[in-house]
Scaffold this motif. Structure first.
Motif, PDB file in Angstrom:
ATOM      1  N   UNK A  76       0.822  -1.222   0.000  1.00  0.00           N
ATOM      2  CA  UNK A  76       0.000   0.000   0.000  1.00  0.00           C
ATOM      3  C   UNK A  76       0.849   1.263   0.000  1.00  0.00           C
ATOM      4  N   UNK A  77       1.761   1.316  -0.935  1.00  0.00           N
ATOM      5  CA  UNK A  77       2.689   2.448  -0.995  1.00  0.00           C
ATOM      6  C   UNK A  77       2.113   3.609  -1.800  1.00  0.00           C
ATOM      7  N   UNK A  78       2.211   4.770  -1.202  1.00  0.00           N
ATOM      8  CA  UNK A  78       1.873   6.021  -1.866  1.00  0.00           C
ATOM      9  C   UNK A  78       3.176   6.806  -1.987  1.00  0.00           C
ATOM     10  N   UNK A  79       3.455   7.276  -3.195  1.00  0.00           N
ATOM     11  CA  UNK A  79       4.739   7.934  -3.414  1.00  0.00           C
ATOM     12  C   UNK A  79       4.631   8.846  -4.629  1.00  0.00           C
ATOM     13  N   UNK A  80       5.556   9.803  -4.698  1.00  0.00           N
ATOM     14  CA  UNK A  80       5.536  10.714  -5.841  1.00  0.00           C
ATOM     15  C   UNK A  80       6.618  11.749  -5.711  1.00  0.00           C
ATOM     16  N   UNK A  81       6.368  12.877  -6.343  1.00  0.00           N
ATOM     17  CA  UNK A  81       7.377  13.940  -6.407  1.00  0.00           C
ATOM     18  C   UNK A  81       6.780  15.196  -5.782  1.00  0.00           C
ATOM     19  N   UNK A  82       7.222  15.546  -4.567  1.00  0.00           N
ATOM     20  CA  UNK A  82       6.667  16.724  -3.900  1.00  0.00           C
ATOM     21  C   UNK A  82       5.161  16.589  -3.772  1.00  0.00           C
ATOM     22  N   UNK A  83       4.468  17.581  -4.309  1.00  0.00           N
ATOM     23  CA  UNK A  83       3.006  17.581  -4.211  1.00  0.00           C
ATOM     24  C   UNK A  83       2.355  16.568  -5.157  1.00  0.00           C
ATOM     25  N   UNK A  84       3.129  16.117  -6.139  1.00  0.00           N
ATOM     26  CA  UNK A  84       2.556  15.226  -7.159  1.00  0.00           C
ATOM     27  C   UNK A  84       2.568  13.781  -6.684  1.00  0.00           C
ATOM     28  N   UNK A  85       1.363  13.294  -6.387  1.00  0.00           N
ATOM     29  CA  UNK A  85       1.253  11.907  -5.959  1.00  0.00           C
ATOM     30  C   UNK A  85       1.133  11.035  -7.214  1.00  0.00           C
ATOM     31  N   UNK A 143      11.964   3.514  -8.217  1.00  0.00           N
ATOM     32  CA  UNK A 143      12.697   4.522  -7.421  1.00  0.00           C
ATOM     33  C   UNK A 143      12.285   4.469  -5.957  1.00  0.00           C
ATOM     34  N   UNK A 144      11.013   4.188  -5.717  1.00  0.00           N
ATOM     35  CA  UNK A 144      10.536   4.127  -4.328  1.00  0.00           C
ATOM     36  C   UNK A 144      11.098   2.897  -3.631  1.00  0.00           C
ATOM     37  N   UNK A 145      11.184   1.770  -4.336  1.00  0.00           N
ATOM     38  CA  UNK A 145      11.737   0.548  -3.743  1.00  0.00           C
ATOM     39  C   UNK A 145      13.223   0.771  -3.425  1.00  0.00           C
ATOM     40  N   UNK A 146      13.923   1.368  -4.383  1.00  0.00           N
ATOM     41  CA  UNK A 146      15.383   1.536  -4.245  1.00  0.00           C
ATOM     42  C   UNK A 146      15.733   2.565  -3.173  1.00  0.00           C
ATOM     43  N   UNK A 147      14.802   3.477  -2.880  1.00  0.00           N
ATOM     44  CA  UNK A 147      15.086   4.495  -1.867  1.00  0.00           C
ATOM     45  C   UNK A 147      15.535   5.819  -2.458  1.00  0.00           C
ATOM     46  N   UNK A 148      15.373   5.966  -3.773  1.00  0.00           N
ATOM     47  CA  UNK A 148      15.662   7.267  -4.407  1.00  0.00           C
ATOM     48  C   UNK A 148      14.512   8.221  -4.058  1.00  0.00           C
ATOM     49  N   UNK A 149      13.310   7.653  -3.957  1.00  0.00           N
ATOM     50  CA  UNK A 149      12.150   8.396  -3.452  1.00  0.00           C
ATOM     51  C   UNK A 149      11.711   7.725  -2.157  1.00  0.00           C
ATOM     52  N   UNK A 150      11.234   8.524  -1.218  1.00  0.00           N
ATOM     53  CA  UNK A 150      10.730   7.960   0.038  1.00  0.00           C
ATOM     54  C   UNK A 150       9.205   7.964  -0.003  1.00  0.00           C
ATOM     55  N   UNK A 151       8.578   6.816   0.159  1.00  0.00           N
ATOM     56  CA  UNK A 151       7.106   6.771   0.146  1.00  0.00           C
ATOM     57  C   UNK A 151       6.510   7.656   1.235  1.00  0.00           C
ATOM     58  N   UNK A 155       3.434   7.045   2.383  1.00  0.00           N
ATOM     59  CA  UNK A 155       2.796   6.067   3.272  1.00  0.00           C
ATOM     60  C   UNK A 155       2.987   4.678   2.695  1.00  0.00           C
ATOM     61  N   UNK A 156       2.707   3.683   3.517  1.00  0.00           N
ATOM     62  CA  UNK A 156       2.905   2.298   3.103  1.00  0.00           C
ATOM     63  C   UNK A 156       4.228   1.761   3.601  1.00  0.00           C
ATOM     64  N   UNK A 157       4.512   0.531   3.217  1.00  0.00           N
ATOM     65  CA  UNK A 157       5.669  -0.151   3.792  1.00  0.00           C
ATOM     66  C   UNK A 157       6.335  -1.013   2.726  1.00  0.00           C
ATOM     67  N   UNK A 158       7.649  -0.954   2.683  1.00  0.00           N
ATOM     68  CA  UNK A 158       8.404  -1.805   1.761  1.00  0.00           C
ATOM     69  C   UNK A 158       9.333  -2.663   2.603  1.00  0.00           C
ATOM     70  N   UNK A 159       9.257  -3.980   2.436  1.00  0.00           N
ATOM     71  CA  UNK A 159      10.171  -4.850   3.182  1.00  0.00           C
ATOM     72  C   UNK A 159      11.000  -5.684   2.216  1.00  0.00           C
ATOM     73  N   UNK A 160      12.228  -5.985   2.656  1.00  0.00           N
ATOM     74  CA  UNK A 160      13.136  -6.834   1.897  1.00  0.00           C
ATOM     75  C   UNK A 160      13.693  -7.867   2.860  1.00  0.00           C
ATOM     76  N   UNK A 194      12.477  -1.535   4.736  1.00  0.00           N
ATOM     77  CA  UNK A 194      13.468  -0.699   4.047  1.00  0.00           C
ATOM     78  C   UNK A 194      12.836   0.601   3.539  1.00  0.00           C
ATOM     79  N   UNK A 195      11.595   0.882   3.968  1.00  0.00           N
ATOM     80  CA  UNK A 195      10.860   2.039   3.428  1.00  0.00           C
ATOM     81  C   UNK A 195      11.619   3.348   3.555  1.00  0.00           C
ATOM     82  N   UNK A 196      12.370   3.494   4.657  1.00  0.00           N
ATOM     83  CA  UNK A 196      13.025   4.790   4.901  1.00  0.00           C
ATOM     84  C   UNK A 196      14.497   4.794   4.494  1.00  0.00           C
ATOM     85  N   UNK A 197      14.985   3.679   3.929  1.00  0.00           N
ATOM     86  CA  UNK A 197      16.407   3.638   3.564  1.00  0.00           C
ATOM     87  C   UNK A 197      16.655   4.399   2.265  1.00  0.00           C
ATOM     88  N   UNK A 198      17.860   4.955   2.149  1.00  0.00           N
ATOM     89  CA  UNK A 198      18.207   5.596   0.871  1.00  0.00           C
ATOM     90  C   UNK A 198      18.878   4.570  -0.048  1.00  0.00           C
TER      91      UNK A 198
END
Ligand code: ATP
Length: 239
Positions: free
Chosen positions: A11-20, A50-58, A60-65, A70-74
Motif C-alpha cells: 500500500x505504498x503512496x509515493x511521488x514527487x513533492x506535491x505530485x502523488x 525509485x521508491x523501492x530503491x530508496x531514491x524516493x521515500x514513500x 505512506x505504506x511499507x516496503x520490506x526486503x 526498508x521504506x526509509x532507507x536511501x
C-alpha cells in the motif's frame, strides 16, 4: 520458495513533492522469480522502482526486503542490502573503460549473495569481454545495458530492478538482453522488470503486474495475462 516474499511493497503512496504518482500500490516478489511491472507511458513504473530503491521515500505504506522494513532507507543503504536499480538511461561511466566500469562497482553488496568478480562478469558477457579496454561510450545500446547489469552483479545484487532494458534496442539485441535476463535468473538472481513491451514480459516473467495511473489493476501469470484480451486491450493497447 519461502512463505515470506523476498520483496514486499504494501500500500505504498509515493511521488514527487506535491505530485502523488503511486496510490496504495502493493506487489510482492518471491526469491528466484522474474516479476514484471508493465504499463503505459507515465503509469508510474519508474516511480515504483525509485521508491523501492530508496531514491524516493514513500509518503505512506511499507516496503520490506527479506522481512526487514526498508521504506526509509536511501539508495546507498538498499544497495548494501542487495538491491540494484539498472535505470533506463543505464548510468555507466562513458569515459572509463568497460573493465574500469566493472571495477568501480565492486563495493560489496549483500552478504547473502556471491557477487561476481570482474573477470566472471566479463566471461558472462562475451561482447564486453571483447571490449574490456574500450571506453563505455563506444558501446552499443545493448552492450551498455549488459555493462549496467554486469555492474549490478559485481556490486553484489541479488534483486535487480530493471527499468525498460529493451527500450530503444534493435530487435535482435532485444533477444540478447532477454537471454541475459534468463541467465541471471538461472544464476539465482531475482528480477523485477519494468517494461512497456508486454511481449518481453510475457516471454520472461513468472508473474506480471499491470499498472495504470499509479495503481495495480491486474496481477497474473504470463499464461493468464496472455489470455486476457480485455486487460491487454484496455491497459496495454495490445489487440
Ligand atoms: P515512462 O515509460 O514514461 O518512464 P513510467 O510508467 O515509468 O513511464 P513514471 O516515470 O513513473 O512513469 O512517471 C509517472 C508520473 O510521474 C508521470 O505522470 C510523470 O510525469 C510523473 N513524474 C515523473 N518524474 C517526475 C518528476 N521528477 N517530477 C514530477 N513528476 C514526475
Amino acid at each position: 520458495m519461502s512463505a515470506e516474499p523476498l520483496l514486499s511493497v504494501h500500500e505504498v503512496t509515493s511521488g514527487y513533492g506535491e505530485t502523488q504518482v503511486l496510490r496504495d500500490l502493493s506487489l510482492t516478489v518471491d526469491g528466484g522469480e522474474i516479476v514484471s511491472l508493465v504499463g503505459r507511458n507515465g503509469a508510474g513504473k519508474t516511480t515504483t522502482l525509485r521508491s523501492i530503491m530508496g531514491i524516493l521515500t514513500p509518503t505512506s505504506g511499507r516496503i520490506t526486503y527479506r522481512g526487514e522494513d526498508i521504506s526509509a532507507l536511501d539508495a546507498t543503504e538498499t544497495a548494501k542490502k542487495g538491491l540494484a536499480l539498472v535505470p533506463e538511461e543505464r548510468q555507466i561511466f562513458p569515459e572509463l573503460t568497460v573493465r574500469e566500469n566493472l571495477e568501480l562497482a565492486d563495493y560489496g553488496g549483500s552478504p547473502d549473495v556471491d557477487s561476481l568478480s570482474v573477470g566472471e562478469a566479463l566471461e558472462m558477457f562475451e561482447n564486453l569481454q571483447a571490449r574490456a579496454s574500450n571506453a563505455g561510450s563506444s558501446l552499443s545500446g545493448g552492450e551498455q545495458q549488459m555493462l549496467a547489469i554486469g555492474r549490478a552483479l559485481v556490486g553484489g545484487a541479488d534483486l535487480i530492478l530493471l527499468d525498460e532494458p529493451t527500450e530503444g534496442l534493435a530487435p535482435y539485441i532485444v533477444q540478447d538482453v532477454m537471454d541475459i535476463i534468463t541467465e541471471l535468473n538461472e544464476r539465482g538472481i531475482t528480477v523485477l522488470l519494468v517494461e512497456q513491451n508486454v511481449h518481453v514480459c510475457l516471454d520472461l516473467a513468472d508473474r506480471n503486474y499491470v499498472i495504470n495511473q499509479g495503481e495495480v489493476v491486474y496481477e497474473g501469470t504470463s499464461e493468464s495475462l496472455r489470455a486476457d484480451e480485455e486487460v491487454l486491450d484496455k491497459y496495454l493497447g495490445v489487440t
